[in-house]
Structures are given as structure tokens and as C-alpha cells.
Design a protein around this motif. Structure first.
Motif, PDB file in Angstrom:
ATOM      1  N   TRP A  43     -34.468 -75.597  74.324  1.00 22.34           N
ATOM      2  CA  TRP A  43     -34.802 -77.002  74.087  1.00 22.34           C
ATOM      3  C   TRP A  43     -34.386 -77.817  75.310  1.00 22.34           C
ATOM      4  O   TRP A  43     -33.360 -77.536  75.919  1.00 22.34           O
ATOM      5  CB  TRP A  43     -34.059 -77.578  72.881  1.00 22.34           C
ATOM      6  CG  TRP A  43     -34.301 -76.887  71.567  1.00 22.34           C
ATOM      7  CD1 TRP A  43     -35.004 -75.739  71.350  1.00 22.34           C
ATOM      8  CD2 TRP A  43     -33.808 -77.302  70.304  1.00 22.34           C
ATOM      9  NE1 TRP A  43     -34.996 -75.422  70.022  1.00 22.34           N
ATOM     10  CE2 TRP A  43     -34.267 -76.363  69.340  1.00 22.34           C
ATOM     11  CE3 TRP A  43     -33.031 -78.383  69.855  1.00 22.34           C
ATOM     12  CZ2 TRP A  43     -33.960 -76.465  67.988  1.00 22.34           C
ATOM     13  CZ3 TRP A  43     -32.735 -78.481  68.509  1.00 22.34           C
ATOM     14  CH2 TRP A  43     -33.202 -77.536  67.589  1.00 22.34           C
ATOM     15  N   ALA A  92     -32.096 -81.562  72.578  1.00 19.16           N
ATOM     16  CA  ALA A  92     -30.956 -80.805  72.068  1.00 19.16           C
ATOM     17  C   ALA A  92     -29.736 -81.704  71.830  1.00 19.16           C
ATOM     18  O   ALA A  92     -29.048 -81.573  70.817  1.00 19.16           O
ATOM     19  CB  ALA A  92     -30.598 -79.683  73.039  1.00 19.16           C
ATOM     20  N   ALA A 112     -30.522 -74.012  69.848  1.00 20.90           N
ATOM     21  CA  ALA A 112     -31.171 -74.959  70.760  1.00 20.90           C
ATOM     22  C   ALA A 112     -31.561 -74.325  72.089  1.00 20.90           C
ATOM     23  O   ALA A 112     -31.944 -75.043  73.012  1.00 20.90           O
ATOM     24  CB  ALA A 112     -30.253 -76.158  70.996  1.00 20.90           C
TER      25      ALA A 112
END
Lengths: 361, 313
Positions: free
Chosen positions: A115, A120, A112
Motif C-alpha cells: 500500500w 497505509a 499493508a
């Protein structure tokens, strides 16, 4: 289950609740008394030990927060077990579902980077739920469609999940240093925010509270919950009434697995920010006791989760102060449930005897 | 991989399979007795674990591994007595009580081990139970190492298979026990004490599991490790279903699981390129597969998990 459950015999709701609470209090005191004997046998002072235990759990803001942090996954997994047991589906697999939820969560968390948090965080929460749900669903399908005992399959899935996680944290997902059996930290944006710095209290507690409310509604108020309870109380009657028993078990196996998966997720995203080799440490089994002690009722599960989290947190400081191993807590936990069981069974028996004495000939 | 094709490899594997089957076999024989009497004993994992601890403790304390075996049996029976009181006398839920028995055993053995031996790095040990080489027979090629150079408890397990079969299907005791598990009311009406039979069956189950536990801690390595039962009691639950509640079937199924365990140990040693975790899960995966393959064709005792209340009592 041909007998009338003892809880149906009591007339009013208030007296029923007070009876349950009374039973619990007596059981806790009795179990602690047994624990005190064991502490004496171990050559330590039980009073000093229990004072240390209480202070360790409630002595400061930080210790209270630690109890809440510990209670969060116990509550999540315990709620899932409660709805499963209430439906007559013996899911002993929370431990493995916690592991798989944590694994799925960390996989998302590691990917992630970059993100935004609003992507996320839902992603890691969803992954945790899904990881546990899938792991819970497989035994559910085997039970509902083939009839394979979920007691055995869920236990086997615990062992399998442990080794799967062990493989990932020592192999494909091992940290960059390759020193400890754990992963690298997850992306910052995927972490559950801390809400009371510098303590470890994190937003996972809101997830647990939301899950409690949702489960309360599902189990007590919804049609599905009613059907599930009928399945649990009397499977044959449920089939006769046209309730799909298999479908009920499928749903509860997935939901219970998902909730346990969330428990694994909060440990990754809220507490450690990475996946450890033994991320659960037996929480899945403690959660079974929590669910049983909470009378498989969401509110009861909350109380039991806090009680057992306090025992867990307090036991650490008890070990530090009087040198008695923390494993004592498992004995106390098991004894609490056994005393509750014994008491309610005894009362149940008494009811039947009294009823026989007064029944019209 | 040439080594896998050698005779030594196979003899060693089969001998190890029989040896590793023993604790599972002893536990599953006990479980057959309990379930045939109508009691589902999930607590068998805990009884195996507490037997391992009790056996180790007794052998460590007295210096005699045979007293250790006795200690394991008594420890298993003690936990079984508690379980029997809750499930038979108080008619509490058998599954819940079983889970609690397991947790209790886990706590008691972990606590006891740490209190008695302290948290040292020196691993305490006890006199082990030495293997018996049966004179004459042990020297037979192939069969000797497989069957006649084993631990005495392996022989005990084999004898108990026959004894359990005979007891269950050829004696009036066995008939009573099966009747209690199939139709307790009918058994009661002809004067069989359901309560007594169930107590006896559960105690026997705890004793057998306790001996199986003692085998874990007193054969070969001879030490106690926390959680050393490692799910063998749960595997025994699956063995019982796979064996259709029959002692001879339990022998076959136990050896199958023993073979899975033996194979994974050997592969770990010889095939370093396979991650050990994939091998370690073998017995557990096999359990699931075995369970799935047998369902529908395996009918459990009719009164299993049902408490019995004697009317007017």
C-alpha cells in the motif's frame, strides 16, 4: 458533590493557576523526599540517584527525545481519561484499550504491504483509534443502557484484552521465526515516520499535539464539553436540565477508548514497528495518574505527561547507576497525586472553616 | 475427557473452588462492611496485594505462618488507614484515592520485594500455612475432601461470613454501620459518630483484605509474585454488588468465581487444544456477565461515595 468545589471559590484565573502549579511543585518535592528515604533504606545514595534520574531524562538530546517518545502515548491516553473522568465516567480501562488499539493497528500494518503511505498511514491510525474505541464503547454501552458499573467492567476488560493480545502474539500473528511472543514487522509504508534521525522521535507526537488541541476545544469551548462537565459535576442536575447523561457517557467512553487506542497504535507504528506481548507495560494506569495530576485539563495533562515520562525514563538510568528498582517510580507517582489530593482537600476544609467564621449569623 | 466425568475430578474441582474463593470472599466481606458504611473502597485490590506481601514477609522473617497472617492483616490495615484518612477526614474523592492506593501498593510491594530479596533467579519462600484435616470429619467420603481438609483460612472465611452477617443484622454496631451508609445525617443526629464508624469499617475492610492477601502468598506455593492479586480485589467489588451487600450472598458469589478459576486451571492441564488465554479470561468474563445480569435489581447503600461533613465542626 453538594459542596462548592474549591476551585470555584478562588477569584482570579491567574491566582488559580499559580495555586495549582504551586501545589504540584510542593507535591512533587514531597514525593521525591519520600522516595529519597526509600532509596536510603535500600542502601543507596539518593543524591546520586536523583542526579542520575535527572540526567537520564534531560541530560542529552537523545534522553529528551526519549522523554517525548514516552510522553506521547501517556498524553494520548491521559487526554481520553481526562474527558471521561470530567464527565463522571470512571474509565479505568485505558490499559486494555491500548492493547486493543495496538492489536488493530498491527493487523492493518501487517496487511499493508504494497500500500502507498498515504493509504497505509491513515489506515493504521484509524484502526488504532477504532480498536480502542470499540473496546471502550462496550463498557460505555453497559453503563449507559444497563447501568453496570464501568469501574469494574473496564478493569475486567483490561485483563481480557491482555489475554487476547497474548493469544494473537503467540498464536495466529506470531512472528515467522516463532521464537519470541511478538508479531512480524509491519509494512514500511504504515510506519509513522521518524522525524529526527537517528533518535526515535516519530510523527506520533504530532498526533498527540493535534489531539490536545482538539480536546481543549471540545472540553473547554464546545457545547458538548460544557454538557459533559455538567454531567460530571452533578448528574442529577444534568438530567434535570435535559442533558442526555447516557449519550454523553457513550460518546466519552468511545472517545476515551479511541485516544487510548491511538496510544497503542503509536507504540506499534512509531516505536517498535511490531506488536509485543506487553506493548503497554502499565501505561494505561500511569495515564490515569497523568490525567488526575493534570487536573483533567488538556494543558495540565500535557505537563503531567512530560513529568511522568521523565520520571519513567530517568528511573531506568537511576536503576543502572545506583541499583534501585524502577518500581520506586510508581511509589513516587502515587505519592505525588496523594499529596496533591491531601493538600487541596486540606485547603478546601480551611476555606469552609474560614467561611463559617465570617458568614452572617 | 473421561477424566472430567470421574468423581475424583468433581471432588477436586469443588474443593479447589472453595479454596480459590477464599481470598475473594475475605476481600468481599471487608468491602461489604466498608460500602455498608458508605465508603467505596476501590483500593481493595492494593490491600489484597500488600497483604500478600506483608504476610509473606512476616512469615519469611519469623518462620511462623500465623505471624505471617497477622502481618498481612496489619499491612492491609496500614494502607486502609491512609485511605481512610484521605477519604473520611479529608473527604477526598473515594474513587481517585482507591486508584492511588492500588498504585501505591503495586509500587511498594514491587520495590520492597526487589530491594529485600534482590533480583535473583532463586525464588525466596516462606513457611506455608498447612492444611487442617479436621479429625473424624475429614474421613467422610466426598464431603471430607471438599470441606474438612482445607486451609485454616478457608475455615476462617466461612466463620467470618456468619460473624459479618450477625454483626451487620443482629447487633447495634451493625445497625449503626448501616445507618451511617444509608443516612449519615440521621445517624449523626442520634449521636452516632459517622467518622468513627467509617474509620472502623474501612480498617476492618483493609484487615480482611490483608488476610485474604496472606492466603494468596502463604497457602500452597508460599511465595510472593509481583501483581499476584491479579484482579481478585476488583472481582470482589463485583461480588459485593452480585451479593447485594449481603455476607451470605458474598459466599455464594465467591465460590462461583472460585469455581471459574478452578475450572480454568483444570482445563488448562487437560484440554491442551484450547488456547490457555481463552480459559484464563473466564473469571473476568464471568465478572462482567454477573455484573450485567444483576444491575437494576441490586440497590447500593444510599450514601455510598458521599463524604460526610459534620455541620458546625
Amino acid at each position: 458533590m453538594t459542596d462548592v468545589p474549591a476551585t470555584m471559590v478562588t477569584p482570579s484565573r491567574v491566582s488559580q493557576i499559580s495555586r495549582v502549579v504551586g501545589q504540584l511543585a510542593v507535591a512533587v518535592v514531597a514525593a521525591l523526599a519520600c522516595g529519597a528515604v526509600l532509596i536510603l533504606v535500600a542502601g543507596a545514595n539518593p543524591v546520586v540517584g536523583y542526579v542520575a534520574l535527572f540526567n537520564g531524562a534531560f541530560g542529552s538530546l537523545n534522553s529528551i527525545v526519549e522523554v517525548l517518545v514516552k510522553a506521547t502515548p501517556l498524553l494520548l491516553a491521559g487526554l481520553g481519561i481526562a474527558i471521561a473522568f470530567k464527565s463522571g465516567y470512571w474509565n479505568i480501562g485505558a490499559e486494555g484499550q491500548i492493547f486493543m488499539g495496538a492489536l488493530a493497528a498491527v493487523w492493518v500494518g501487517l496487511n499493508a504491504h504494497g500500500w502507498p503511505a498515504y493509504v497505509a498511514m491513515p489506515a493504521i491510525i484509524g484502526a488504532g483509534f477504532l480498536g480502542g474505541a470499540v473496546w471502550g464503547l462496550i463498557p460505555g454501552i453497559l453503563r449507559a443502557r444497563i447501568g453496570a458499573s464501568e469501574i469494574i467492567t473496564t478493569i475486567m476488560f483490561n485483563y481480557i484484552a491482555f489475554f487476547v493480545v497474548n493469544y494473537f502474539v503467540t498464536g495466529p500473528l506470531v512472528e515467522a521465526d516463532q521464537f519470541l511472543p511478538q508479531t512480524d514487522p509491519i509494512a514500511k509504508s504504515a510506519e509513522l515516520p521518524r522525524i529526527l534521525r537517528p533518535t526515535r522521535l516519530h510523527a506520533g507526537i504530532f498526533i498527540a499535539m493535534a489531539a490536545t488541541v482538539a480536546l481543549y476545544w471540545v472540553m473547554i469551548r464546545s457545547t458538548f464539553g460544557f454538557r459533559a462537565r455538567v454531567v460530571g459535576a452533578n448528574e442529577a442536575a444534568a438530567r434535570y436540565a435535559g442533558i442526555s447523561v447516557g449519550w454523553t457517557w457513550l460518546v466519552v467512553s468511545g472517545v476515551a477508548g479511541g485516544l487510548a487506542g491511538l496510544a497503542g497504535m503509536v507504540e506499534v507504528a512509531g516505536v517498535h514497528q511490531l506488536l509485543l506481548e506487553d506493548i503497554s507495560g502499565g501505561m494505561g494506569f500511569t495515564a490515569i495518574v497523568v490525567a488526575l495530576l493534570g487536573w483533567l485539563h488538556p494543558v495540565g495533562v500535557v505537563i503531567a505527561a512530560i513529568l511522568f515520562a521523565a520520571l519513567d525514563v530517568g528511573a531506568d538510568s537511576m536503576q543502572r547507576v545506583i541499583g534501585v528498582p524502577v518500581t520506586l517510580v510508581y511509589i513516587i507517582q502515587a505519592l505525588v497525586v496523594l499529596f496533591v489530593l491531601a493538600r487541596s482537600a486540606l485547603e478546601h476544609d480551611m476555606f469552609r472553616r474560614i467561611w463559617r467564621r465570617f458568614r452572617p449569623e | 475427557m473421561d477424566v472430567m466425568l470421574s468423581e475424583v475430578f468433581w471432588i477436586g474441582l469443588i474443593a479447589a473452588a472453595i479454596r480459590l474463593a477464599t481470598p475473594i470472599l475475605l476481600a468481599s466481606l471487608g468491602e461489604i462492611l466498608a460500602e455498608r458504611a458508605g465508603i467505596l473502597n476501590i483500593g481493595i485490590e492494593g490491600m489484597l496485594l500488600i497483604g500478600a506481601f506483608g504476610g509473606f514477609l512476616a512469615s519469611h522473617g519469623t518462620g511462623s505462618p500465623w505471624i505471617g497472617v497477622l502481618g498481612g492483616m496489619i499491612a492491609g490495615m496500614a494502607l486502609a488507614l491512609l485511605f481512610a484518612y484521605l477519604t473520611i477526614t479529608l473527604a477526598a474523592d473515594q474513587i481517585v484515592c482507591g486508584i492511588m492506593a492500588n498504585l501505591l501498593a503495586f509500587g511498594v510491594t514491587g520495590f520492597g520485594h526487589r530491594v529485600i530479596f534482590g533480583m535473583t533467579t532463586v525464588i525466596p519462600s516462606a513457611p506455608p500455612l498447612a492444611d487442617w484435616h479436621i479429625p473424624g470429619l475429614a474421613a467422610i467420603p466426598v464431603l471430607g475432601p471438599i470441606l474438612f481438609q482445607q486451609n485454616p483460612l478457608v475455615y476462617l472465611g466461612l466463620v467470618l461470613v456468619v460473624a459479618c452477617w450477625f454483626m451487620l443484622f443482629r447487633t447495634s454496631w451493625g445497625l449503626k454501620l448501616r445507618a451511617v451508609g444509608e443516612h449519615p445525617l440521621a445517624a449523626d443526629s442520634v449521636g452516632v459518630s459517622v467518622r468513627q464508624v467509617r474509620y472502623a469499617a474501612v480498617l476492618a475492610c483493609g484487615g480482611l483484605a490483608g488476610i485474604g492477601g496472606a492466603f494468596l502468598s502463604l497457602s500452597q506455593l508460599s511465595m510472593f509474585v509481583e501483581e499476584m492479586s491479579a484482579g481478585r480485589g476488583f472481582i470482589a467489588l463485583a461480588v459485593v454488588i452480585f451479593a447485594r451487600w449481603h455476607p451470605v450472598g458474598a459466599l455464594g458469589a465467591s465460590i462461583l468465581f472460585g469455581a471459574a478459576e478452578a475450572l480454568q486451571f483444570r482445563l488448562q492441564a487437560q484440554a491442551a487444544d484450547i488456547p490457555f488465554q481463552f480459559l484464563a479470561i473466564l473469571p473476568y468474563v464471568l465478572t462482567v456477565i454477573a455484573l450485567v445480569s444483576i444491575v437494576g435489581r441490586s440497590v447500593q447503600p444510599a450514601a455510598l461515595t458521599r463524604p460526610y461533613h459534620k455541620e458546625g465542626h
